[in-house]
Design a protein around this motif. Structure first.
Motif, PDB file in Angstrom:
ATOM      1  N   ASN A 160     -26.026   1.963 -14.861  1.00  0.00           N
ATOM      2  CA  ASN A 160     -26.392   0.902 -15.792  1.00  0.00           C
ATOM      3  C   ASN A 160     -25.598  -0.378 -15.607  1.00  0.00           C
ATOM      4  O   ASN A 160     -25.894  -1.396 -16.245  1.00  0.00           O
ATOM      5  N   LEU A 161     -24.574  -0.335 -14.744  1.00  0.00           N
ATOM      6  CA  LEU A 161     -23.806  -1.548 -14.476  1.00  0.00           C
ATOM      7  C   LEU A 161     -24.606  -2.511 -13.596  1.00  0.00           C
ATOM      8  O   LEU A 161     -25.365  -2.083 -12.712  1.00  0.00           O
ATOM      9  N   LYS A 162     -24.397  -3.787 -13.811  1.00  0.00           N
ATOM     10  CA  LYS A 162     -24.978  -4.785 -12.909  1.00  0.00           C
ATOM     11  C   LYS A 162     -24.213  -4.791 -11.598  1.00  0.00           C
ATOM     12  O   LYS A 162     -24.800  -4.786 -10.507  1.00  0.00           O
ATOM     13  N   GLU A 163     -22.877  -4.808 -11.683  1.00  0.00           N
ATOM     14  CA  GLU A 163     -22.039  -4.800 -10.485  1.00  0.00           C
ATOM     15  C   GLU A 163     -20.599  -4.491 -10.898  1.00  0.00           C
ATOM     16  O   GLU A 163     -20.244  -4.551 -12.079  1.00  0.00           O
ATOM     17  N   LEU A 164     -19.791  -4.168  -9.899  1.00  0.00           N
ATOM     18  CA  LEU A 164     -18.398  -3.794 -10.111  1.00  0.00           C
ATOM     19  C   LEU A 164     -17.510  -4.573  -9.149  1.00  0.00           C
ATOM     20  O   LEU A 164     -17.786  -4.624  -7.945  1.00  0.00           O
ATOM     21  N   PHE A 165     -16.456  -5.187  -9.695  1.00  0.00           N
ATOM     22  CA  PHE A 165     -15.444  -5.848  -8.886  1.00  0.00           C
ATOM     23  C   PHE A 165     -14.124  -5.104  -9.072  1.00  0.00           C
ATOM     24  O   PHE A 165     -13.723  -4.821 -10.204  1.00  0.00           O
ATOM     25  N   ILE A 166     -13.450  -4.812  -7.958  1.00  0.00           N
ATOM     26  CA  ILE A 166     -12.196  -4.059  -7.998  1.00  0.00           C
ATOM     27  C   ILE A 166     -11.114  -4.835  -7.265  1.00  0.00           C
ATOM     28  O   ILE A 166     -11.337  -5.323  -6.151  1.00  0.00           O
ATOM     29  N   MET A 167      -9.936  -4.972  -7.893  1.00  0.00           N
ATOM     30  CA  MET A 167      -8.763  -5.397  -7.142  1.00  0.00           C
ATOM     31  C   MET A 167      -7.964  -4.134  -6.872  1.00  0.00           C
ATOM     32  O   MET A 167      -7.430  -3.507  -7.776  1.00  0.00           O
ATOM     33  N   GLY A 168      -7.896  -3.757  -5.593  1.00  0.00           N
ATOM     34  CA  GLY A 168      -7.164  -2.550  -5.247  1.00  0.00           C
ATOM     35  C   GLY A 168      -7.538  -2.061  -3.868  1.00  0.00           C
ATOM     36  O   GLY A 168      -8.477  -2.547  -3.246  1.00  0.00           O
ATOM     37  N   GLY A 169      -6.803  -1.076  -3.419  1.00  0.00           N
ATOM     38  CA  GLY A 169      -7.087  -0.491  -2.109  1.00  0.00           C
ATOM     39  C   GLY A 169      -6.572  -1.365  -0.980  1.00  0.00           C
ATOM     40  O   GLY A 169      -6.051  -2.457  -1.187  1.00  0.00           O
ATOM     41  N   ASN A 170      -6.724  -0.854   0.216  1.00  0.00           N
ATOM     42  CA  ASN A 170      -6.276  -1.592   1.390  1.00  0.00           C
ATOM     43  C   ASN A 170      -7.225  -1.366   2.549  1.00  0.00           C
ATOM     44  O   ASN A 170      -7.996  -0.411   2.572  1.00  0.00           O
ATOM     45  N   MET A 171      -7.186  -2.278   3.513  1.00  0.00           N
ATOM     46  CA  MET A 171      -8.132  -2.278   4.627  1.00  0.00           C
ATOM     47  C   MET A 171      -7.528  -1.757   5.921  1.00  0.00           C
ATOM     48  O   MET A 171      -8.247  -1.320   6.805  1.00  0.00           O
ATOM     49  N   GLU A 172      -6.215  -1.837   6.048  1.00  0.00           N
ATOM     50  CA  GLU A 172      -5.572  -1.623   7.342  1.00  0.00           C
ATOM     51  C   GLU A 172      -4.497  -0.554   7.320  1.00  0.00           C
ATOM     52  O   GLU A 172      -3.693  -0.458   8.244  1.00  0.00           O
ATOM     53  N   GLY A 173      -4.462   0.250   6.266  1.00  0.00           N
ATOM     54  CA  GLY A 173      -3.453   1.292   6.178  1.00  0.00           C
ATOM     55  C   GLY A 173      -2.057   0.774   5.924  1.00  0.00           C
ATOM     56  O   GLY A 173      -1.077   1.499   6.110  1.00  0.00           O
ATOM     57  N   LYS A 174      -1.953  -0.477   5.484  1.00  0.00           N
ATOM     58  CA  LYS A 174      -0.652  -1.050   5.142  1.00  0.00           C
ATOM     59  C   LYS A 174      -0.447  -0.903   3.648  1.00  0.00           C
ATOM     60  O   LYS A 174      -1.316  -1.269   2.859  1.00  0.00           O
ATOM     61  N   GLY A 175       0.703  -0.379   3.261  1.00  0.00           N
ATOM     62  CA  GLY A 175       0.935  -0.132   1.846  1.00  0.00           C
ATOM     63  C   GLY A 175       1.933  -1.080   1.231  1.00  0.00           C
ATOM     64  O   GLY A 175       2.724  -1.708   1.930  1.00  0.00           O
ATOM     65  N   ASN A 176       1.886  -1.179  -0.111  1.00  0.00           N
ATOM     66  CA  ASN A 176       2.907  -1.958  -0.814  1.00  0.00           C
ATOM     67  C   ASN A 176       3.790  -1.099  -1.725  1.00  0.00           C
ATOM     68  O   ASN A 176       4.857  -1.537  -2.133  1.00  0.00           O
ATOM     69  N   VAL A 177       3.361   0.136  -2.033  1.00  0.00           N
ATOM     70  CA  VAL A 177       4.217   1.051  -2.793  1.00  0.00           C
ATOM     71  C   VAL A 177       4.422   2.375  -2.061  1.00  0.00           C
ATOM     72  O   VAL A 177       5.250   3.181  -2.459  1.00  0.00           O
ATOM     73  N   SER A 178       3.658   2.609  -1.022  1.00  0.00           N
ATOM     74  CA  SER A 178       3.863   3.751  -0.132  1.00  0.00           C
ATOM     75  C   SER A 178       3.575   3.276   1.283  1.00  0.00           C
ATOM     76  O   SER A 178       3.139   2.134   1.485  1.00  0.00           O
ATOM     77  N   VAL A 179       3.800   4.128   2.251  1.00  0.00           N
ATOM     78  CA  VAL A 179       3.619   3.707   3.640  1.00  0.00           C
ATOM     79  C   VAL A 179       2.205   3.195   3.888  1.00  0.00           C
ATOM     80  O   VAL A 179       1.996   2.175   4.548  1.00  0.00           O
ATOM     81  N   CYS A 180       1.215   3.874   3.288  1.00  0.00           N
ATOM     82  CA  CYS A 180      -0.182   3.546   3.583  1.00  0.00           C
ATOM     83  C   CYS A 180      -1.009   3.184   2.359  1.00  0.00           C
ATOM     84  O   CYS A 180      -2.213   2.979   2.483  1.00  0.00           O
ATOM     85  N   GLY A 181      -0.398   3.106   1.171  1.00  0.00           N
ATOM     86  CA  GLY A 181      -1.207   2.947  -0.029  1.00  0.00           C
ATOM     87  C   GLY A 181      -0.875   1.727  -0.859  1.00  0.00           C
ATOM     88  O   GLY A 181       0.279   1.297  -0.959  1.00  0.00           O
ATOM     89  N   GLU A 182      -1.920   1.182  -1.506  1.00  0.00           N
ATOM     90  CA  GLU A 182      -1.802   0.052  -2.434  1.00  0.00           C
ATOM     91  C   GLU A 182      -1.572   0.570  -3.841  1.00  0.00           C
ATOM     92  O   GLU A 182      -2.066   1.626  -4.218  1.00  0.00           O
ATOM     93  N   PHE A 183      -0.856  -0.187  -4.663  1.00  0.00           N
ATOM     94  CA  PHE A 183      -0.381   0.249  -5.969  1.00  0.00           C
ATOM     95  C   PHE A 183      -1.474   0.834  -6.860  1.00  0.00           C
ATOM     96  O   PHE A 183      -1.344   1.964  -7.354  1.00  0.00           O
ATOM     97  N   ASN A 184      -2.540   0.084  -7.135  1.00  0.00           N
ATOM     98  CA  ASN A 184      -3.548   0.549  -8.094  1.00  0.00           C
ATOM     99  C   ASN A 184      -4.160   1.882  -7.682  1.00  0.00           C
ATOM    100  O   ASN A 184      -4.399   2.752  -8.533  1.00  0.00           O
ATOM    101  N   PHE A 185      -4.416   2.068  -6.399  1.00  0.00           N
ATOM    102  CA  PHE A 185      -5.018   3.314  -5.931  1.00  0.00           C
ATOM    103  C   PHE A 185      -3.995   4.441  -5.875  1.00  0.00           C
ATOM    104  O   PHE A 185      -4.319   5.586  -6.187  1.00  0.00           O
ATOM    105  N   VAL A 186      -2.756   4.125  -5.501  1.00  0.00           N
ATOM    106  CA  VAL A 186      -1.732   5.157  -5.428  1.00  0.00           C
ATOM    107  C   VAL A 186      -1.385   5.682  -6.817  1.00  0.00           C
ATOM    108  O   VAL A 186      -1.088   6.875  -6.982  1.00  0.00           O
TER     109      VAL A 186
END
Length: 338
Positions: A160-186
């Motif tokens: 029922n959603l029109k669309e979804l926008f997400i800030m999170g995840g990563n494209m290149e396996g570079k992490g900011n809170v773990s070796v390979c993960g972005e904060f929101n997803f980790v």
């Protein structure tokens, strides 16, 4: 008693506006993003749902109320949501934006609980979308726990959603809170996995790398926070003692991958929601959130060859029109009080 807000007749005269729900963990960049949405003339924020992440969910609720008060939009309902991740034990929240998420410079409002809706965030989210099928855009700025719970509560919710926008995840396996993960997803890998596997609505992702590769200068940041408006003074105050907004403190941390610069992460997702032309290049691809391993848990794999044979593809943002993005940021702090 907490005030109750219902959609319906008050939305009917403004159907030309974009109906939006913002799900947030309300750190400083979330505050900037919410202000951007409030300043956009084409946006109608139906509600703001709160989730743990940058700080605990009670602080998140208070932070959202503070932003709405500064911008004089206190009519927008705020809903308290998830206190921890879907499966794992609650992880320690980040102090990236201070222990309270807004730089530890603000006094607590003793009446804040009375200003929060009694309806749970997930119930409110599913109700509002059911009342306006195919009309509501959801913008997710924190861990995706509320979204995962919403589809478990109501499997028709993402349809029922029109669309979804997400800030999170990563494209290149570079992490900011773990070796390979972005904060929101980790912070909640299982919820990120549920959302990207089961939400089949049009989905747009502002990844960590997208934000960092499209950073702005520290000179622009100084101009931004020196706007002589209530919102400008508020932003200057909450960034004043926060190491994440210190040019000197952040130089070494961002030089590793992307070089120095000012990044208002969550604002990139809201900007794309406001004006799709802000995103000048994107990748249409299958994606998958990894749930195994100690190094890769929470990493988003971008499967451009579609080796996973997934039918649902998402739009992963790649490059940004920084002139348009800068104007939206400036407008967010120049907005008049209404």
């Amino acid at each position: 008693m907490s005030p109750q807000w219902r959609s319906g007749t008050d939305l009917e005269p403004i159907m030309d506006q974009k109906l939006v729900i913002i799900d947030t963990d309300a750190g400083i960049d979330d505050a900037q993003a919410i202000m951007m949405a409030l300043a956009a003339p084409g946006m109608r924020i139906m509600g703001i749902t709160c989730c743990f992440g940058n700080t605990d969910v009670d602080n998140v609720c208070q932070n959202v109320l503070r932003v709405l008060s500064i911008c004089q939009h206190t009519q927008i309902p705020v809903f308290r949501g998830s206190v921890g991740p879907l499966v794992a034990a609650t992880k320690a929240v980040s102090d990236h934006f201070g222990t309270d998420g807004l730089g530890d410079v603000l006094d607590e409002d003793p009446q804040w609980k009375e200003k929060i809706q009694t309806e749970h965030a997930v119930n409110a989210m599913t109700r509002l979308v059911a009342e306006h099928p195919k009309q509501v855009t959801l913008v997710a700025l924190g861990p995706l726990t509320n979204l995962a719970l919403a589809i478990r509560l109501d499997p028709s919710f993402p349809l029922n959603l029109k669309e979804l926008f997400i800030m999170g995840g990563n494209m290149e396996g570079k992490g900011n809170v773990s070796v390979c993960g972005e904060f929101n997803f980790v912070m909640d890998p299982e919820s990120a996995h549920v959302v990207l596997e089961e939400y089949l609505c049009p989905t747009h992702i502002a990844s960590w790398e997208y934000c960092c590769r499209n950073k702005l200068t520290w000179e622009f940041f100084e101009d931004l926070i020196n706007q002589d408006t209530p919102a400008g003074r508020f932003m200057k105050k909450i960034t004043s003692s926060c190491w994440a907004y210190s040019k000197e403190a952040m130089l070494s941390k961002r030089d590793v991958y992307f070089g120095p610069g000012f990044v208002s992460y969550d604002a990139y997702a809201v900007a794309a929601c406001i004006d799709s032309s802000v995103v000048t290049e994107s990748i249409l691809s299958a994606v998958h959130v990894e749930l195994q391993g100690t190094l890769c848990q929470g990493m988003m794999a971008v499967d451009q060859k579609n080796m996973l044979k997934k039918d649902h593809l998402v739009s992963v943002m790649k490059t940004c029109d920084l002139t348009k993005f800068s104007k939206l940021l400036l407008a967010s702090l120049r907005q008049p009080c209404v």
